[in-house]
Write an enzyme that holds these catalytic residues in place. Structure first.
Site, mmCIF file in Angstrom:
data_model
loop_
_atom_site.group_PDB
_atom_site.id
_atom_site.type_symbol
_atom_site.label_atom_id
_atom_site.label_comp_id
_atom_site.label_asym_id
_atom_site.label_seq_id
_atom_site.Cartn_x
_atom_site.Cartn_y
_atom_site.Cartn_z
ATOM 1 N N SER A 127 -1.492 3.647 -7.113
ATOM 2 C CA SER A 127 -0.954 3.530 -5.863
ATOM 3 C C SER A 127 -0.506 1.922 -5.513
ATOM 4 C CB SER A 127 -1.655 3.966 -4.695
ATOM 5 O OG SER A 127 -1.342 3.882 -3.503
ATOM 6 N N LYS A 142 2.702 5.626 -7.794
ATOM 7 C CA LYS A 142 3.098 6.016 -6.295
ATOM 8 C C LYS A 142 3.393 4.639 -5.521
ATOM 9 C CE LYS A 142 -0.372 6.840 -2.426
ATOM 10 N NZ LYS A 142 -1.363 7.740 -2.120
ATOM 11 N N LYS A 149 3.932 2.713 -1.735
ATOM 12 C CA LYS A 149 4.070 2.992 -0.414
ATOM 13 C C LYS A 149 5.442 2.529 0.355
ATOM 14 C CE LYS A 149 -0.142 3.656 0.463
ATOM 15 N NZ LYS A 149 -0.937 5.039 0.900
ATOM 16 N N ASP A 200 4.650 7.095 -0.566
ATOM 17 C CA ASP A 200 3.563 7.588 0.522
ATOM 18 C C ASP A 200 4.039 6.725 1.592
ATOM 19 O OD1 ASP A 200 1.377 8.169 1.755
ATOM 20 O OD2 ASP A 200 -0.220 7.267 0.732
ATOM 21 N N GLU A 252 4.600 11.855 0.042
ATOM 22 C CA GLU A 252 3.154 11.996 0.931
ATOM 23 C C GLU A 252 3.114 11.534 2.168
ATOM 24 O OE1 GLU A 252 0.216 10.031 -1.568
ATOM 25 O OE2 GLU A 252 -1.470 10.282 0.114
ATOM 26 N N ASP A 305 -1.712 14.397 3.274
ATOM 27 C CA ASP A 305 -2.971 13.370 3.130
ATOM 28 C C ASP A 305 -3.696 13.461 4.411
ATOM 29 O OD1 ASP A 305 -4.839 11.363 2.754
ATOM 30 O OD2 ASP A 305 -3.397 10.161 1.974
ATOM 31 N N LYS A 351 -9.323 14.054 -0.530
ATOM 32 C CA LYS A 351 -10.020 12.761 -0.605
ATOM 33 C C LYS A 351 -11.620 13.102 -0.043
ATOM 34 C CE LYS A 351 -6.761 9.249 0.244
ATOM 35 N NZ LYS A 351 -5.850 8.558 1.140
ATOM 36 N N GLY A 408 -7.284 8.077 -3.130
ATOM 37 C CA GLY A 408 -8.163 6.875 -3.124
ATOM 38 C C GLY A 408 -8.097 6.249 -1.811
HETATM 39 O O1 OSB Z 1 -2.794 7.039 2.024
HETATM 40 O O2 OSB Z 1 -3.505 7.242 0.022
HETATM 41 C C1 OSB Z 1 -3.562 6.710 0.898
HETATM 42 C C2 OSB Z 1 -5.517 3.336 0.664
HETATM 43 C C3 OSB Z 1 -6.281 3.243 2.020
HETATM 44 C C4 OSB Z 1 -5.553 4.021 2.899
HETATM 45 C C5 OSB Z 1 -4.833 5.292 2.456
HETATM 46 C C6 OSB Z 1 -4.133 5.427 1.276
HETATM 47 C C7 OSB Z 1 -4.657 4.665 0.242
HETATM 48 C C8 OSB Z 1 -3.945 4.371 -1.000
HETATM 49 C C9 OSB Z 1 -4.676 3.710 -2.017
HETATM 50 O O3 OSB Z 1 -2.703 4.814 -1.262
HETATM 51 C C10 OSB Z 1 -4.993 4.387 -3.086
HETATM 52 C C11 OSB Z 1 -5.983 3.666 -4.032
HETATM 53 O O4 OSB Z 1 -5.853 2.945 -4.951
HETATM 54 O O5 OSB Z 1 -7.477 3.887 -3.539
HETATM 55 MG MG MG Z 2 -1.924 8.780 1.410
#
Ligand code: OSB
Ligand code: MG
Length: 369
Positions: free
Chosen positions: A136, A162, A164, A189, A214, A239, A263, A291
Site C-alpha cells: 500500500s 495499491k 491511495k 484505496d 477500496e 474496508d 483487518k 494493514g
Molecule cells: O485503509 O488500508 C487502509 C493504513 C492506515 C489506515 C488505513 C489503511 C492503511 C493502509 C496501510 O493502507 C496498509 C499497511 O501497509 O499497513
Molecule cells: Mg483501506
C-alpha cells in the site's frame, strides 16, 4: 487458560517514510502492545492497530488505552477461559471498541497457541504456508516520487500495487501508472474521500482495469456503495464499512462490494476475522488481509490470519523494513522474490519479541492484575 496479568506498553516508532491517506499524514506511530500472562507463566502478545487520531475509525491510541486498562482487561483477568475462541464473548457487554478488544483477543490466541506448542496460523485453521503479498503506497509529494516507489516495490517482487487516492490525486495518477507500468495488478484505496456525486470519475476509472477500488464512499454507507457498484465494472472492496460478520452479510446481499478487506483490529480479533472469512467464502466473495502500519507483533498476527482458505488475494502485509528501521520482532518479516511471506513454524505468532528494544522505546506502561 487463566490470565493472571495483562501489561500494556505504549511504544513510539518513527516510520521510515511518512504515510499519507485522504485523512492525513502519519510520520510516527504510537502503538499499544499487550502482554497477557497465563498463571502457568506462558505469555501471549497482541498489538492495538488504532491510529494516533480517530480518523480511520472512532478508536485511537488514547481511547484504546483507557478501554483496555479500565474495562476489558479486568473482564479477562482471573477467569477460567476454555479457549481463545471464547474471549470475544467474555467482552460482549462492551459495545464497539473492536480494536481495543482485538488487542487482548489476539494476544490470547498467541498465548493459547504457545501453550499448545503449535504455530498460531495452524491453530487458527490456516491452509497455506505461503501468503501472497502486495503493498500500500501513500500519497506522495510528487508523481515522480510515486512512480519511483512503485518501481522499487515491483523490483522487490510484490504481487500487487495499491495506491491511495483522493480528490486531486486520482485519475491522472492512475493514468500515469498505467502508462509507465502497463498491466500490473493495480488498485486504488480512497478511504472514503468521495461521494456518489463523483460517479463520473469512477466510470472513467473503469477503463483502467483496476483489480478493485477500496472504500470509495462514506465509511458507514453501504447503500451508496451498492448504488455505485451497480454503475461501474471495477469491483468495489469494502474496508472501513465492514466491522462484523453481520456487516459482511449485509454488504454482500446489498451488492455493495465484490471483495472484502479483513483487518483483525477493525472486526475485533481473530475469532471475528474467521467469521467474516467464512461468511465471504460461503458467498464466493474473495478476501484479503489489510494493514494498519503495524509493528512486528500486529504484522505476525496478520500473517497468521492470511493463511485461511478465503484469503486468496494479495494483502497489505509486507516486509518490516518498508516501515521500520528496526522492528520489535526477530527475525523481521521478509518477503520472498516471488512476493510472498512464509508463515513461521515455531509456536504462537512465531517470532521472538525483542523486549529489550521495546523497553527502550516504551513511553508508558501499566500492569493490570
Ligand atoms: O485503509 O488500508 C487502509 C493504513 C492506515 C489506515 C488505513 C489503511 C492503511 C493502509 C496501510 O493502507 C496498509 C499497511 O501497509 O499497513
Ligand atoms: Mg483501506
Amino acid at each position: 487458560m487463566r490470565i493472571s496479568e495483562v501489561e500494556l506498553i505504549e511504544i513510539e516508532l518513527p516510520l521510515v517514510h511518512f504515510f499519507q491517506t485522504s485523512f492525513g499524514r502519519t510520520e510516527k506511530r504510537r502503538i499499544i502492545l499487550a502482554r497477557v500472562v497465563d498463571e502457568s507463566g506462558t505469555e501471549g502478545w497482541g498489538e492495538c492497530t488504532a491510529g494516533e487520531l480517530p480518523s480511520y475509525c472512532e478508536e485511537w491510541t488514547e481511547s484504546c488505552w483507557v478501554v483496555i486498562e479500565k474495562v476489558l482487561a479486568p473482564m479477562l483477568i482471573g477467569k477460567e477461559i476454555n479457549s481463545a475462541a471464547d474471549v470475544w464473548d467474555l467482552m460482549r457487554r462492551v459495545r464497539g471498541n473492536r480494536m481495543a478488544k482485538a488487542t487482548l483477543e489476539t494476544a490470547c490466541w498467541d498465548l493459547e497457541a504457545k501453550m499448545l506448542n503449535v504455530p498460531l496460523w495452524r491453530h487458527l485453521g490456516g491452509v497455506r504456508k505461503e501468503i501472497p503479498c502486495g503493498v500500500s503506497i501513500g500519497i506522495q509529494d510528487s508523481v515522480e516520487k510515486l512512480l519511483e516507489k512503485i518501481e522499487t516495490e515491483l523490483q522487490a517482487g510484490y504481487q500487487r500495487i495499491k495506491v491511495k487516492i483522493a480528490p486531486g490525486w486520482d485519475f491522472e495518477i492512475i493514468k500515469k501508472i498505467r502508462e509507465r507500468f502497463g498491466s500490473i495488478n493495480l488498485m486504488g484505496d480512497a478511504n472514503s474521500a468521495y461521494s456518489l456525486s463523483d460517479i463520473e470519475l469512477f466510470k472513467k476509472l473503469d477503463d483502467f482495469n483496476l483489480m478493485m477500488i477500496e472504500q470509495p464512499l462514506a465509511y458507514d454507507d453501504m447503500l451508496d456503495h451498492a448504488k455505485l457498484q451497480k454503475q461501474i465494472k471495477t469491483p468495489i472492496c469494502l474496508d472501513e464499512s465492514i466491522r462484523s460478520p453481520e456487516d459482511a452479510c449485509k454488504a454482500i446481499e446489498l451488492g455493495a462490494c465484490k471483495i472484502i478487506n479483513i483487518k483483525n483490529g477493525r472486526v475485533g480479533g481473530h475469532t471475528q476475522s474467521k467469521l467474516v472469512e467464512r461468511v465471504c467464502r460461503e458467498r464466493g466473495i474473495p478476501v484479503w488481509c489489510g494493514g494498519m502500519l503495524e509493528s512486528g507483533i500486529g504484522r505476525a498476527h496478520n500473517i497468521a490470519i492470511s493463511t485461511l482458505e478465503g484469503f486468496t488475494l494479495p494483502g497489505d502485509v509486507s516486509a518490516s523494513k518498508r516501515y521500520w528501521h528496526e522492528d520489535i520482532i526477530e527475525p523481521e518479516v521478509e518477503v520472498t522474490s516471488r512476493g510472498t511471506i512464509i508463515a513461521p513454524e515455531s509456536a504462537g505468532i512465531g517470532f521472538r519479541i525483542k523486549e529489550d528494544r521495546i523497553n527502550k522505546i516504551a513511553t508508558r506502561r501499566v500492569l493490570i492484575q
